[in-house]
Design a protein around this motif. Structure first.
Motif, PDB file in Angstrom:
ATOM      1  N   GLY A 285       0.834  -1.194   0.000  1.00 10.86           N
ATOM      2  CA  GLY A 285       0.000   0.000   0.000  1.00 10.86           C
ATOM      3  C   GLY A 285       0.867   1.241   0.000  1.00 10.86           C
ATOM      4  N   PRO A 286       0.205   2.397   0.020  1.00 11.13           N
ATOM      5  CA  PRO A 286       0.957   3.650   0.005  1.00 11.13           C
ATOM      6  C   PRO A 286       1.748   3.836   1.295  1.00 11.13           C
ATOM      7  N   LEU A 287       2.800   4.655   1.190  1.00 14.83           N
ATOM      8  CA  LEU A 287       3.603   4.965   2.373  1.00 14.83           C
ATOM      9  C   LEU A 287       2.760   5.722   3.387  1.00 14.83           C
ATOM     10  N   PRO A 288       2.958   5.476   4.674  1.00 13.14           N
ATOM     11  CA  PRO A 288       2.203   6.231   5.685  1.00 13.14           C
ATOM     12  C   PRO A 288       2.518   7.720   5.580  1.00 13.14           C
ATOM     13  N   SER A 289       1.472   8.513   5.660  1.00 10.00           N
ATOM     14  CA  SER A 289       1.672   9.957   5.652  1.00 10.00           C
ATOM     15  C   SER A 289       2.094  10.420   7.044  1.00 10.00           C
ATOM     16  N   ASN A 291       0.491  12.477   8.868  1.00  5.26           N
ATOM     17  CA  ASN A 291      -0.693  12.453   9.728  1.00  5.26           C
ATOM     18  C   ASN A 291      -0.985  11.055  10.256  1.00  5.26           C
ATOM     19  N   GLU A 292      -0.745  10.039   9.411  1.00  2.00           N
ATOM     20  CA  GLU A 292      -0.945   8.665   9.875  1.00  2.00           C
ATOM     21  C   GLU A 292       0.056   8.320  10.970  1.00  2.00           C
ATOM     22  N   LEU A 293       1.311   8.720  10.759  1.00  4.53           N
ATOM     23  CA  LEU A 293       2.332   8.470  11.782  1.00  4.53           C
ATOM     24  C   LEU A 293       1.949   9.146  13.093  1.00  4.53           C
ATOM     25  N   LEU A 294       1.526  10.391  13.014  1.00  7.11           N
ATOM     26  CA  LEU A 294       1.156  11.129  14.216  1.00  7.11           C
ATOM     27  C   LEU A 294      -0.058  10.504  14.890  1.00  7.11           C
ATOM     28  N   HIS A 346       6.940  -0.528   5.281  1.00  8.12           N
ATOM     29  CA  HIS A 346       8.015   0.452   5.465  1.00  8.12           C
ATOM     30  C   HIS A 346       7.437   1.858   5.455  1.00  8.12           C
ATOM     31  N   VAL A 347       8.285   2.814   5.765  1.00  9.61           N
ATOM     32  CA  VAL A 347       7.888   4.222   5.753  1.00  9.61           C
ATOM     33  C   VAL A 347       8.859   4.983   4.864  1.00  9.61           C
TER      34      VAL A 347
END
Length: 751
Positions: A285-289, A291-294, A346-347
């Motif tokens: 899937g897409p890399l975490p943004s 905002n997702e990390l936060l 991964h990020v």
């Protein structure tokens, strides 16, 4: 008319100069003249000390090869010194001139790219770290005066912002210019590092004088004469304002260090599949943004906060927390997976670097022996809030004056001085715990919380500092008083014993000298001093009193004794009154002496009078409140001289003790005693003893140089680092990543 007093000559932020104007040339010319004169003198002074430093190292070299490195370095420096000085001074002069022409200087500063830094040699990395350390230490120390220079140069240059990183006379530019100038040398890196230390000592450490002279000259010329010489705090209510205050307070860390870190992380992970991926090859899937990390971090943070108040640290807590620190990346990706319905593998590289860097920072905290175990465990709980802060504001690692960074440094500095013994009321422990709890419970995305907590902690620190300084001053004064008293007692005892020599004195006369008169000498020394007429008169009495005990066997000697006795009695009355003899005690003692002198003069005594001067009864005439200063036949030993004579002058620990400065903190772990931390408060100029106090300013111990050396040698004492936690951590992280056997940090993302 003085320029500063002429309103037409005053320049302010609303009247910025045209960089091409003649006025700008004059002002920059004045700055260049001041800087050139000062820097030429200081850099020359630094090079004057290179020979001595290298020669000393050559003498102590472990083998002939190392010795030849230093001797070769001495020859190379002598030969190339003029070229180095010219290059350095020329570069600074050019940088100052280019302030008026920014378009010409935009490409003048060089920095390594990330790809190039993956191949930086170990010795170049060591050089970069040495320079980074120098710059950071001096930027922090000089922030006030340097801020004023930056502001005034900004006005001169038409409002273009001049910061620590672009100011030609700031530590960063000076250090980098000197680094470039040292390319003229082909000397060994060990030699260059010695030269850097001397450059720091004789050039960067003197910059306060340069800044004050530049500021004075520009004020005289009317440039911001009303500027406050302090760094504005900014508005702590908003992250943007806090960041602005940070920008104004200090420049960036030289880009070398951060680029080095990114390059080292990249090198340890191996080649990336794409331009914006982390360690792992492909993702479903897409890399975490961000905002997702936060969001995921907030969930993890709330789990910790909801677990209840932090318990008091236990011995095994550090090991458990270290495991948690290393596992955070995996937990973070798992939490993101729970929030989005699929777990990313991964990020983004920049996020992974940030996660790893924060993880290694807190791993360092848990290993840092400068912090007591209880404080290590408490501060380690801040990993998630600080990771959120680093994602929200990438400048956290780039600015030394960033509020979050300053808060952690300030917490660590307070924690360094903590021990259970010095914090029985738990005031400091509870304050640190309160700040940790607030960050865990309240920090979401308001970066202003770090500034507010920093101000709160600094106010707490200021209040306690004032208390401890008063206590510390009283301890030092008390110790100084005791030492002066002890020194006076030794001096009085030596004076009396030297005069007694081989004479066998009657017990009564010896008792008067050893007790009452010795105390009179001590008080006279303390009040009037050794050169006073009163002290000299008191010593003459000792000579006369001893002479009066010689047998008077001839008419001449008896006549001489009779002539001495009125003066002896008069001086004795005065001296006894000085040491608080009561009148009845004085009369009783003089009565016994009258009886003794009648015997000396050959007069007949009745039986009662003979008993009065019997050896067992003689001392009864001196009150018990008058303590003896000396014992018959023994002289006091000068313990300090003995200590110095026996001290191991060639040991590293002895040299450490000799280099100790007041303000240095040590940890003491003595047998059968709790661990305690104490600050060197004072070194006695009389005895050479080292006085240590705890964080409350109360005396912990005092040691002779020999005693302190023995404690360091046996591992019962050790020195604590003086530099900031963040700086120590960054250097340790770079060093760790630079090791050939280093592994990618916290590689648990795929779990």
């Amino acid at each position: 008319m003085n320029e500063a007093s002429d309103p037409s000559r005053v320049i302010n932020l609303s009247q910025r100069l045209d960089p091409a104007s003649e006025r700008v040339g004059e002002l920059l010319g004045a700055v260049r003249s001041i800087a050139s004169k000062r820097l030429q003198q200081w850099v020359g002074n630094a090079f004057e000390h290179v020979d001595d430093a290298l020669f000393d190292l050559a003498e102590k070299a472990e083998n002939n090869a190392a010795q030849m490195h230093y001797f070769d370095g001495m020859r190379e420096v002598r030969k190339r010194r003029p070229a180095v000085e010219r290059s350095f001074l020329g570069a600074i002069s050019r940088h100052i001139g280019e302030l008026a022409h920014p378009q010409q200087s935009s490409g003048s500063s060089t920095s390594f790219g990330a790809v190039e830094l993956t191949l930086v040699a170990d010795n170049e990395l060591e050089e970069s770290l040495a320079i980074t350390s120098m710059i950071g230490k001096n930027e922090s120390r000089l922030s006030r005066d340097l801020f004023a220079v930056n502001q005034r140069l900004s006005v001169i240059c038409g409002g273009r912002k001049v910061e620590d990183a672009s100011n030609p006379v700031a530590p960063a530019i000076l250090a980098q210019a000197f680094r470039q100038a040292l390319h003229e040398l082909s000397a060994d890196m060990r030699v260059k590092l010695i030269i850097y230390k001397l450059f720091d000592r004789y050039v960067l450490s003197s910059l306060e004088d340069l800044y004050q002279e530049i500021n004075t000259e520009l004020v005289r010329a009317g440039v911001l004469p009303q500027l406050r010489h302090e760094v504005p705090r900014g508005d702590a209510k908003a992250a943007g304002a806090a960041g602005q205050a940070t920008d104004e307070a200090a420049g960036d860390i030289p880009s070398d260090l951060l680029q080095t870190l990114h390059a080292l992380f990249s090198a340890r992970r191996g080649p990336a599949v794409g331009g914006n991926v982390g360690m792992h090859a492909l993702s479903s899937g897409p890399l975490p943004s961000a905002n997702e990390l936060l969001g995921a971090l907030s969930v993890l943070q709330s789990q910790i906060a909801s677990a209840g108040p932090l318990p008091y640290a236990q011995p095994d807590d550090a090991a458990a927390l270290t495991r948690e620190v290393l596992q955070l990346k995996g937990q973070l990706l798992t939490q993101i997976g729970a929030l989005r319905g699929e777990k990313p593998s991964h990020v983004a590289t920049i996020d992974e670097d940030t996660i790893d860097l924060v993880g290694m920072l807190f791993e360092f905290i848990l290993e840092d022996r400068n912090l007591p175990a209880a404080m290590q465990v408490m501060l380690a709980r801040l990993q998630i809030p600080y990771l959120k802060a680093a994602i929200l504001d990438r400048k956290l690692f780039a600015h030394r004056q960033h509020p979050a960074r300053r808060l952690l440094d300030c917490l660590a500095e307070q924690a360094k001085s903590w021990s259970e013994e010095s914090d029985r009321d738990h005031r400091l422990y509870d304050k640190v715990k309160s700040i940790v709890d607030q960050l865990l419970h309240d920090f979401d995305d308001d970066m202003g919380v770090f500034e507010r907590l920093l101000v709160d902690l600094q106010q707490f620190q200021d209040v306690n500092k004032r208390r401890s300084e008063l206590a510390e001053q009283r301890v030092a004064e008390s110790t100084r008083g005791r030492e002066k008293l002890e020194q006076a007692r030794r001096r009085a005892a030596r004076e009396i014993l030297d005069r007694i020599g081989e004479h066998k004195l009657p017990p009564l006369v010896h008792g008067v000298l050893a007790r009452a008169w010795a105390n009179h000498l001590v008080l006279t020394l303390l009040r009037q001093g050794e050169t006073s007429p009163e002290f000299k008169s008191a010593l003459r009495f000792v000579d006369d009193f001893i002479a009066s005990t010689k047998p008077a066997t001839s008419p001449e000697s008896r006549q001489m004794l009779r002539q001495m006795l009125p003066g002896i009695e008069r001086a004795l009355r005065q001296g006894l009154a000085n040491v608080a003899f009561q009148e009845q005690d004085i009369e009783r003692l003089l009565g016994q002496l009258h009886t003794y002198y009648r015997q000396q003069l050959g007069e007949t005594l009745d039986a009662a009078e003979v008993v009065a001067v019997d050896e067992d009864a003689a001392m009864l005439a001196i009150p018990d409140s008058i303590q003896p200063v000396i014992d018959q036949g023994t002289a006091p030993q000068d313990s300090v001289e003995e200590d110095l004579a026996e001290a191991p002058l060639d040991s590293p620990e002895w040299h450490q003790v000799q280099a100790l400065q007041p303000g240095t903190w040590l940890e003491f772990c003595l047998p059968d005693e709790p661990m305690t931390r104490a600050k060197l408060s004072w070194i006695s100029p009389m005895s050479g003893r080292y006085l240590f106090v705890n964080r409350r300013g109360l005396k912990v111990a005092d040691y002779s140089p020999q005693e302190l050396t023995a404690l360091l040698t046996d591992g019962q004492a050790r020195m604590l680092a003086a530099n900031a936690l963040f700086d120590r951590a960054m250097s340790a992280i770079v060093d760790k990543l630079s090791q050939p056997d280093a592994v990618p940090p916290a590689d648990t993302a795929a779990e």
